[in-house]
Motif scaffolding. Structure first.
Motif, PDB file in Angstrom:
ATOM      1  N   THR A   1       1.469  12.735 -29.295  1.00 22.84           N
ATOM      2  CA  THR A   1       0.676  11.711 -29.984  1.00 22.84           C
ATOM      3  C   THR A   1       1.439  11.213 -31.201  1.00 22.84           C
ATOM      4  OG1 THR A   1      -1.385  12.741 -29.259  1.00 22.84           O
ATOM      5  CG2 THR A   1      -1.517  11.231 -31.135  1.00 22.84           C
TER       6      THR A   1
ATOM      7  N   THR B   1      -0.499   7.640 -27.479  1.00 18.18           N
ATOM      8  CA  THR B   1      -0.453   8.920 -26.771  1.00 18.18           C
ATOM      9  C   THR B   1       0.360   8.740 -25.498  1.00 18.18           C
ATOM     10  OG1 THR B   1      -2.650   9.470 -27.621  1.00 18.18           O
ATOM     11  CG2 THR B   1      -1.824  10.777 -25.783  1.00 18.18           C
TER      12      THR B   1
ATOM     13  N   ALA C   1       6.761  12.828 -25.093  1.00 18.04           N
ATOM     14  CA  ALA C   1       5.367  13.186 -24.857  1.00 18.04           C
ATOM     15  C   ALA C   1       4.712  13.666 -26.146  1.00 18.04           C
ATOM     16  CB  ALA C   1       5.277  14.265 -23.792  1.00 18.04           C
TER      17      ALA C   1
ATOM     18  N   HIS D   1       2.698  10.603 -22.118  1.00 13.60           N
ATOM     19  CA  HIS D   1       2.973  11.771 -21.287  1.00 13.60           C
ATOM     20  C   HIS D   1       4.098  11.403 -20.323  1.00 13.60           C
ATOM     21  CE1 HIS D   1       0.885   9.743 -17.981  1.00 13.60           C
ATOM     22  NE2 HIS D   1      -0.125   9.512 -18.812  1.00 13.60           N
TER      23      HIS D   1
ATOM     24  N   GLY E   1       0.505   6.411 -20.649  1.00  9.12           N
ATOM     25  CA  GLY E   1      -0.333   6.796 -21.774  1.00  9.12           C
ATOM     26  C   GLY E   1      -1.224   5.666 -22.224  1.00  9.12           C
TER      27      GLY E   1
END
Length: 526
Positions: A404, A431, A402, A433, A442
């Motif tokens: 960026t 990005t 998780a 998650h 993402g």
């Protein structure tokens, strides 16, 4: 084709096994697929060959040799076992098509115009092989696949390495009786002229249903066939008249009297046999057969498969170069849109009734040639057997992913600006998650500017978690639109991203799928 049983492993080399395609002297052949859904034929090598002194070196050499031949008609190796691994195996791209031998046995000889097209295409295949300084040495009906786009000349490496082993051990001949050149029948060396002889014998078979040294309704030993090849003239009854003098010259006993593949191609062209005509000259029955096989192969490869163990490290191919990335058009992210469609091929055998009516029919294994061979690297956490093996329940993005991730590639400053845009730096922001397999995980935003115009060509994509493989994740773009919504850029959905965590703060964009030209190969945690 049969379902797997207790004697079959669930995966080999990290590739899931989906069905058994056949079994022969070399070992078993399985249907498999890559993480992005590309069908594969995975051939295993019998243990007895692996124990032969020098076999592993011959095996690797023949695979390297096959990689040197780049043509629409010849085979492409996708992956192979690392040095020292047992069982040894070879993965090839998969296409659903019958062999010439199987087709003629079931349906009879090919129409004259199809034989002429087959002759031209296979002559092109041999020309590509010989131009690379190689010889096939086992051109026969079962090694010719009647593909939809072109016939394919298969079994370039694994069979030859095995035959060399048998030849060294027993003093026997290399090749298949009935299609050998006289110099091969005498257990001597064989090169390009021997391939031309064998090609002519295969074309006689395609046109008549019999090899040039066989007679109707007879069963003869290999020794009798070899005697006829060396001492008797070929029987060309039933061969189209225009082809008779051409094939007779190819079947000369003295290899010095045979035309080269290039000269044979010129002769065939004067007779109307041209490459490229094959798809328009397929018999209707063959068209239907191909469609049925293609549907069956798609059903098998698309069905959910258990998550296999992690891959065990990159293949040991001495001298092999890196994978060849696909080039991208405007709007491409790290995986070029529209370039990763499944191609396929594999060895044909009758489908078991145990697979049920949804998979009724048959499939064929083949090695399909591609413009540039894609050597798929294993997606593991390390070399050898050090990768992490996930359990079947490991179907979620780990929390450690998780965040960026960003990276910049060089773009394509040297592109021609016509077939491929000339661009500056290629920036990607990913990005992610936590998510379960099948859920949105993402998004990815790519930014790449066209040199001169300043036009933004990047795409923004919503990503779904498609597969979890130890330290590697497979994402699919389920939505996609231009990063600059005012730009007229095509951003198709369905791109596949294979991403590997190489350390806690670094992601590598895998070569599986279709890596865009100029995209970053590494993303770092921001």
């Amino acid at each position: 084709m049969e379902l797997l049983d207790g004697s079959d492993p669930g995966a080999i080399g990290g590739y899931p096994l989906l069905a058994r395609l056949g079994e022969g002297g070399m070992g078993r052949v399985y249907l498999s697929r890559t993480v992005s859904g590309r069908p594969l034929a995975l051939k295993t090598v019998r243990a007895e060959f692996g124990r032969e002194p020098g076999f592993e070196d011959r095996f690797a050499r023949e695979i390297r040799n096959s990689d040197r031949v780049r043509s629409p008609w010849t085979t492409a190796v996708v992956d192979c076992s690392p040095a020292g691994q047992r069982p040894q195996w070879l993965a090839t791209e998969y296409v659903a098509a019958p062999s010439l031998g199987e087709w003629v046995q079931r349906r009879g000889r090919l129409p004259e115009r199809t034989v002429m097209a087959l002759a031209a295409e296979l002559c092109g295949a041999l020309g590509a092989v010989h131009a690379a300084g190689l010889a096939h040495r086992d051109v026969k009906p079962s090694n010719v696949l009647l593909g939809r786009r072109a016939p394919l000349l298969i079994d370039f490496g694994i069979a030859r390495a095995a035959e060399d082993s048998r030849h060294t051990r027993t003093g026997g001949v290399i090749g298949s009786p009935g299609y050998l050149a006289p110099e091969q029948a005498g257990a001597g060396g064989s090169g390009a002229p021997g391939d031309v002889f064998s090609l002519a014998a295969v074309l006689v078979y395609a046109a008549t249903g019999l090899g040039p040294f066989s007679h109707p309704d007879e069963e003869v030993s290999a020794a009798v066939l070899l005697y006829r090849i060396v001492h008797e003239e070929p029987n060309l009854d039933g061969v189209p008249g225009a082809l008779v003098p051409v094939l007779r010259s190819c079947l000369a006993k003295d290899p010095r009297q045979r035309p080269t593949a290039a000269a044979l191609g010129a002769l065939l062209e004067r007779l109307g046999g041209r490459t490229g005509a094959w798809p328009r000259l397929l018999p209707e029955a063959l068209e239907g057969d191909l469609s049925a096989r293609e549907a069956e192969a798609h059903a098998l490869v698309s069905a959910p498969a258990p998550v296999p163990p992690a891959f065990t490290g990159p293949p040991a191919l001495p001298g092999a170069g890196p994978a060849v990335p696909a080039t991208a058009g405007p709007g491409a992210g790290p995986v070029a849109p529209g370039t990763a469609g499944p191609a396929g091929g594999s060895a044909r055998s009758r489908l078991s009734r145990r697979t049920g009516p949804a998979l009724a029919g048959s499939a064929a294994a083949a090695l399909i040639a591609v413009a540039g061979t894609l050597l798929v690297r294993h997606l593991s956490g390390g070399e050898g057997t050090g990768g992490t093996s996930p359990s079947p329940s490991a179907a979620a993005l780990p929390a450690s992913w998780a965040g960026t991730w960003v990276g910049t590639g060089p773009g394509t400053p040297d592109a021609d600006g016509v077939t491929r845009p000339r661009t500056g730096q290629f920036a990607v922001t990913l990005t992610l998650h936590p998510a379960l397999r099948g859920e949105l995980v993402g998004k990815q935003v790519s930014k790449v500017t066209e040199t001169g115009t300043g036009r933004e060509l990047g795409c923004t994509e919503a990503l779904q978690l498609r597969e979890v493989r130890g330290t590697s994740m497979v994402f699919e773009a389920v939505t996609s639109h231009p990063t600059d919504r005012t730009a007229a850029v095509s951003c198709p959905e369905g791109n596949i991203y294979v991403v590997t965590m190489t350390d806690p703060d670094t992601l590598g964009l895998g070569e599986e799928g279709a890596q865009s030209a100029g995209a970053p190969s590494v993303l770092t945690r921001r």
